[in-house]
Design a protein around this motif. Sequence first.
Motif, PDB file in Angstrom:
ATOM      1  N   MET A  13       0.825  -1.200   0.000  1.00  0.00           N
ATOM      2  CA  MET A  13       0.000   0.000   0.000  1.00  0.00           C
ATOM      3  C   MET A  13       0.862   1.254   0.000  1.00  0.00           C
ATOM      4  O   MET A  13       0.622   2.190  -0.781  1.00  0.00           O
ATOM      5  CB  MET A  13      -0.919   0.011   1.227  1.00  0.00           C
ATOM      6  CG  MET A  13      -1.848   1.220   1.296  1.00  0.00           C
ATOM      7  SD  MET A  13      -2.687   1.375   2.893  1.00  0.00           S
ATOM      8  CE  MET A  13      -1.424   2.265   3.842  1.00  0.00           C
ATOM      9  N   TYR A  14       1.882   1.286   0.853  1.00  0.00           N
ATOM     10  CA  TYR A  14       2.693   2.504   0.974  1.00  0.00           C
ATOM     11  C   TYR A  14       3.579   2.740  -0.240  1.00  0.00           C
ATOM     12  O   TYR A  14       3.789   3.888  -0.640  1.00  0.00           O
ATOM     13  CB  TYR A  14       3.524   2.466   2.255  1.00  0.00           C
ATOM     14  CG  TYR A  14       2.812   3.106   3.419  1.00  0.00           C
ATOM     15  CD1 TYR A  14       2.835   4.481   3.612  1.00  0.00           C
ATOM     16  CD2 TYR A  14       2.084   2.343   4.314  1.00  0.00           C
ATOM     17  CE1 TYR A  14       2.170   5.080   4.660  1.00  0.00           C
ATOM     18  CE2 TYR A  14       1.407   2.928   5.377  1.00  0.00           C
ATOM     19  CZ  TYR A  14       1.448   4.297   5.544  1.00  0.00           C
ATOM     20  OH  TYR A  14       0.771   4.885   6.580  1.00  0.00           O
ATOM     21  N   VAL A  15       4.103   1.675  -0.828  1.00  0.00           N
ATOM     22  CA  VAL A  15       4.939   1.849  -2.016  1.00  0.00           C
ATOM     23  C   VAL A  15       4.107   2.452  -3.149  1.00  0.00           C
ATOM     24  O   VAL A  15       4.504   3.431  -3.800  1.00  0.00           O
ATOM     25  CB  VAL A  15       5.577   0.520  -2.444  1.00  0.00           C
ATOM     26  CG1 VAL A  15       6.214   0.649  -3.831  1.00  0.00           C
ATOM     27  CG2 VAL A  15       6.628   0.083  -1.430  1.00  0.00           C
ATOM     28  N   PRO A  57      10.419  14.128  -5.449  1.00  0.00           N
ATOM     29  CA  PRO A  57      10.474  12.696  -5.785  1.00  0.00           C
ATOM     30  C   PRO A  57      11.717  11.998  -5.226  1.00  0.00           C
ATOM     31  O   PRO A  57      11.628  10.866  -4.747  1.00  0.00           O
ATOM     32  CB  PRO A  57      10.495  12.700  -7.322  1.00  0.00           C
ATOM     33  CG  PRO A  57       9.827  13.973  -7.697  1.00  0.00           C
ATOM     34  CD  PRO A  57      10.233  14.964  -6.640  1.00  0.00           C
ATOM     35  N   LYS A  58      12.852  12.679  -5.274  1.00  0.00           N
ATOM     36  CA  LYS A  58      14.076  12.076  -4.739  1.00  0.00           C
ATOM     37  C   LYS A  58      13.939  11.806  -3.241  1.00  0.00           C
ATOM     38  O   LYS A  58      14.336  10.750  -2.741  1.00  0.00           O
ATOM     39  CB  LYS A  58      15.276  13.005  -4.990  1.00  0.00           C
ATOM     40  CG  LYS A  58      15.642  13.175  -6.453  1.00  0.00           C
ATOM     41  CD  LYS A  58      16.773  14.181  -6.613  1.00  0.00           C
ATOM     42  CE  LYS A  58      17.115  14.423  -8.082  1.00  0.00           C
ATOM     43  NZ  LYS A  58      18.190  15.441  -8.242  1.00  0.00           N
ATOM     44  N   GLY A  59      13.372  12.770  -2.516  1.00  0.00           N
ATOM     45  CA  GLY A  59      13.212  12.613  -1.077  1.00  0.00           C
ATOM     46  C   GLY A  59      12.254  11.504  -0.723  1.00  0.00           C
ATOM     47  O   GLY A  59      12.537  10.657   0.147  1.00  0.00           O
ATOM     48  N   TYR A  60      11.105  11.472  -1.400  1.00  0.00           N
ATOM     49  CA  TYR A  60      10.092  10.458  -1.106  1.00  0.00           C
ATOM     50  C   TYR A  60      10.586   9.041  -1.413  1.00  0.00           C
ATOM     51  O   TYR A  60      10.464   8.122  -0.603  1.00  0.00           O
ATOM     52  CB  TYR A  60       8.841  10.721  -1.945  1.00  0.00           C
ATOM     53  CG  TYR A  60       7.733  11.414  -1.191  1.00  0.00           C
ATOM     54  CD1 TYR A  60       7.346  11.008   0.078  1.00  0.00           C
ATOM     55  CD2 TYR A  60       7.047  12.483  -1.771  1.00  0.00           C
ATOM     56  CE1 TYR A  60       6.331  11.648   0.755  1.00  0.00           C
ATOM     57  CE2 TYR A  60       6.018  13.129  -1.105  1.00  0.00           C
ATOM     58  CZ  TYR A  60       5.655  12.703   0.164  1.00  0.00           C
ATOM     59  OH  TYR A  60       4.646  13.332   0.828  1.00  0.00           O
ATOM     60  N   ILE A  61      11.133   8.859  -2.595  1.00  0.00           N
ATOM     61  CA  ILE A  61      11.482   7.507  -3.048  1.00  0.00           C
ATOM     62  C   ILE A  61      12.654   6.943  -2.250  1.00  0.00           C
ATOM     63  O   ILE A  61      12.645   5.774  -1.846  1.00  0.00           O
ATOM     64  CB  ILE A  61      11.774   7.526  -4.564  1.00  0.00           C
ATOM     65  CG1 ILE A  61      10.478   7.873  -5.327  1.00  0.00           C
ATOM     66  CG2 ILE A  61      12.318   6.172  -5.023  1.00  0.00           C
ATOM     67  CD1 ILE A  61      10.687   8.200  -6.790  1.00  0.00           C
ATOM     68  N   SER A  62      13.659   7.759  -1.990  1.00  0.00           N
ATOM     69  CA  SER A  62      14.786   7.273  -1.178  1.00  0.00           C
ATOM     70  C   SER A  62      14.322   6.995   0.251  1.00  0.00           C
ATOM     71  O   SER A  62      14.794   6.052   0.900  1.00  0.00           O
ATOM     72  CB  SER A  62      15.917   8.296  -1.180  1.00  0.00           C
ATOM     73  OG  SER A  62      15.492   9.542  -0.646  1.00  0.00           O
ATOM     74  N   GLY A  63      13.381   7.795   0.736  1.00  0.00           N
ATOM     75  CA  GLY A  63      12.862   7.593   2.086  1.00  0.00           C
ATOM     76  C   GLY A  63      12.109   6.293   2.236  1.00  0.00           C
ATOM     77  O   GLY A  63      12.351   5.521   3.175  1.00  0.00           O
ATOM     78  N   ILE A  64      11.182   5.994   1.316  1.00  0.00           N
ATOM     79  CA  ILE A  64      10.393   4.767   1.433  1.00  0.00           C
ATOM     80  C   ILE A  64      11.277   3.536   1.252  1.00  0.00           C
ATOM     81  O   ILE A  64      11.080   2.512   1.912  1.00  0.00           O
ATOM     82  CB  ILE A  64       9.208   4.757   0.430  1.00  0.00           C
ATOM     83  CG1 ILE A  64       8.225   3.629   0.760  1.00  0.00           C
ATOM     84  CG2 ILE A  64       9.683   4.633  -1.001  1.00  0.00           C
ATOM     85  CD1 ILE A  64       7.485   3.778   2.048  1.00  0.00           C
ATOM     86  N   ALA A  65      12.283   3.604   0.388  1.00  0.00           N
ATOM     87  CA  ALA A  65      13.198   2.477   0.198  1.00  0.00           C
ATOM     88  C   ALA A  65      13.949   2.171   1.491  1.00  0.00           C
ATOM     89  O   ALA A  65      14.085   0.999   1.889  1.00  0.00           O
ATOM     90  CB  ALA A  65      14.184   2.784  -0.932  1.00  0.00           C
ATOM     91  N   THR A  66      14.436   3.202   2.165  1.00  0.00           N
ATOM     92  CA  THR A  66      15.142   3.023   3.443  1.00  0.00           C
ATOM     93  C   THR A  66      14.230   2.384   4.479  1.00  0.00           C
ATOM     94  O   THR A  66      14.621   1.448   5.186  1.00  0.00           O
ATOM     95  CB  THR A  66      15.638   4.384   3.965  1.00  0.00           C
ATOM     96  OG1 THR A  66      16.499   4.980   2.993  1.00  0.00           O
ATOM     97  CG2 THR A  66      16.389   4.219   5.278  1.00  0.00           C
ATOM     98  N   LEU A  67      13.005   2.858   4.562  1.00  0.00           N
ATOM     99  CA  LEU A  67      12.079   2.398   5.601  1.00  0.00           C
ATOM    100  C   LEU A  67      11.610   0.967   5.380  1.00  0.00           C
ATOM    101  O   LEU A  67      11.418   0.210   6.345  1.00  0.00           O
ATOM    102  CB  LEU A  67      10.879   3.343   5.681  1.00  0.00           C
ATOM    103  CG  LEU A  67      11.227   4.745   6.173  1.00  0.00           C
ATOM    104  CD1 LEU A  67      10.098   5.724   5.869  1.00  0.00           C
ATOM    105  CD2 LEU A  67      11.535   4.728   7.666  1.00  0.00           C
TER     106      LEU A  67
END
Length: 449
Positions: free
Chosen positions: A56-58, A222-232
């Motif tokens: 869902m979050y991705v 987009p850079k902030g969001y995508i790198s953030g969700i990948a880390t989490l």
Amino acid sequence: MVAKQAQQLKKVLRPVHLWAIAVGLVISGEYFGWNYGWGVAGTIGFLIATVIITLMYVTFVFSYTELTTSIPHAGGAFAYAYRAMGPIAGLIAGYATLVDFIFVTPAIASGLGSYMHFLYPSVGILPSAMVFYVLFMCINIAGVKESAIFSLIISILAVAELLLFMGIIAPSFKTENFVHDGMPFGWNGIFAALPFAIWFYLAIEGVAMVAEEVKDPKKDIPKGYISGIATLVLLAFGIMILTGGITNWHKLSNIDYPLPEAIGTVLGKTNGLTKIFAGIGLFGLIASFHGTILAYSRQVFAMARSGYLPGFLAVVSPKFKTPHWAIIAGTIIGSVALYYCKTDQIIIISALGAIVMYVMSMVSLFVLRVKEPLLERPFKAPFYPVFPAIALIITLVCMYAIVVNNPILSLVFFAGMLVVVAIFVVMGKHKVKITGEHLLQKSELLTED
């Protein structure tokens, strides 16, 4: 009325700051709160719930980024719903977002107090939580760039500690521990566990609320969001699986400090490293606590600037360029919740607010695609309409699961929403058109008394 110069935010944030804010907003969810999901679903049941919520979050983050870059406004979902469906929809999205962030903050404060109590048993949970509230209220008032730099430092330390934690407990992992009594409540437990799986990622959407303070929102968000969700995602699964395999998971399913307890199980509770780890563990909680104050204050600011909340909440400090009254107001409400509610109750209320906001956001995305096909979209949701549809369907399932398993808390949430909408309509606010760039730049219409 307030002067228009008192309603402008300062553009200072870059992608690394957004990654730090995204991770910082959420990372406390890796330290505590999620383990309550074991108590209602078991380890296997909660793992399944987490897979569903991760999907869902991705899909949500990739879809939400389209909205954030197209309408870079501090109101986030409030602005998107207003533009797509009008003032009442905007109010519902704004109410849900406020509940999400204002209630997630006292939950984290409770976790901070519990960690302090674990370190120093003579220190009460509530008093230490209140000290953190006042301290970080002041830090957020001091300035967004200073807050972002603080978030970056503290987020890096928190991620490093979680990686260290996984490295320490990994050799003690046993599959038989993890799978033992893995689904004691069957499939019903999975539905009950969904709000606690949401806790792994809840608040990442808060990045949207600093959109007006980003130097180049079209490229940087987009850079902030995508790198953030990948880390989490990597941290969530690593922490949950490894922790569940070191001992009888029942011992960790109903406490606010599962990671120090897990380290104590591996190294021994008298081991000095156990206390050191618990002390460092405060970094993760502090990162999220700090970030959620930043996020809710921008939501309050945006709604007040648009006339949905009292105007004084939109005043920006002349010295620090931050919405100081919005920060103070959220702190007062959160402190009351901290005093009267249990941690798991606060988590459920916050999760319900988040889910309603996600629903409104995905519906807004679909409406805007039809209503405004020519709207500039620097970032488009991939695999449209599949990604936003997946996010919308799972959020609706989550809403149903939360309501069914928590009827009283849900009644309070939706009753509050109905009261707010009724007051809004009676006052005639729904007839007032908000104008200006990105819908809500109402500052041009305001003058000093």
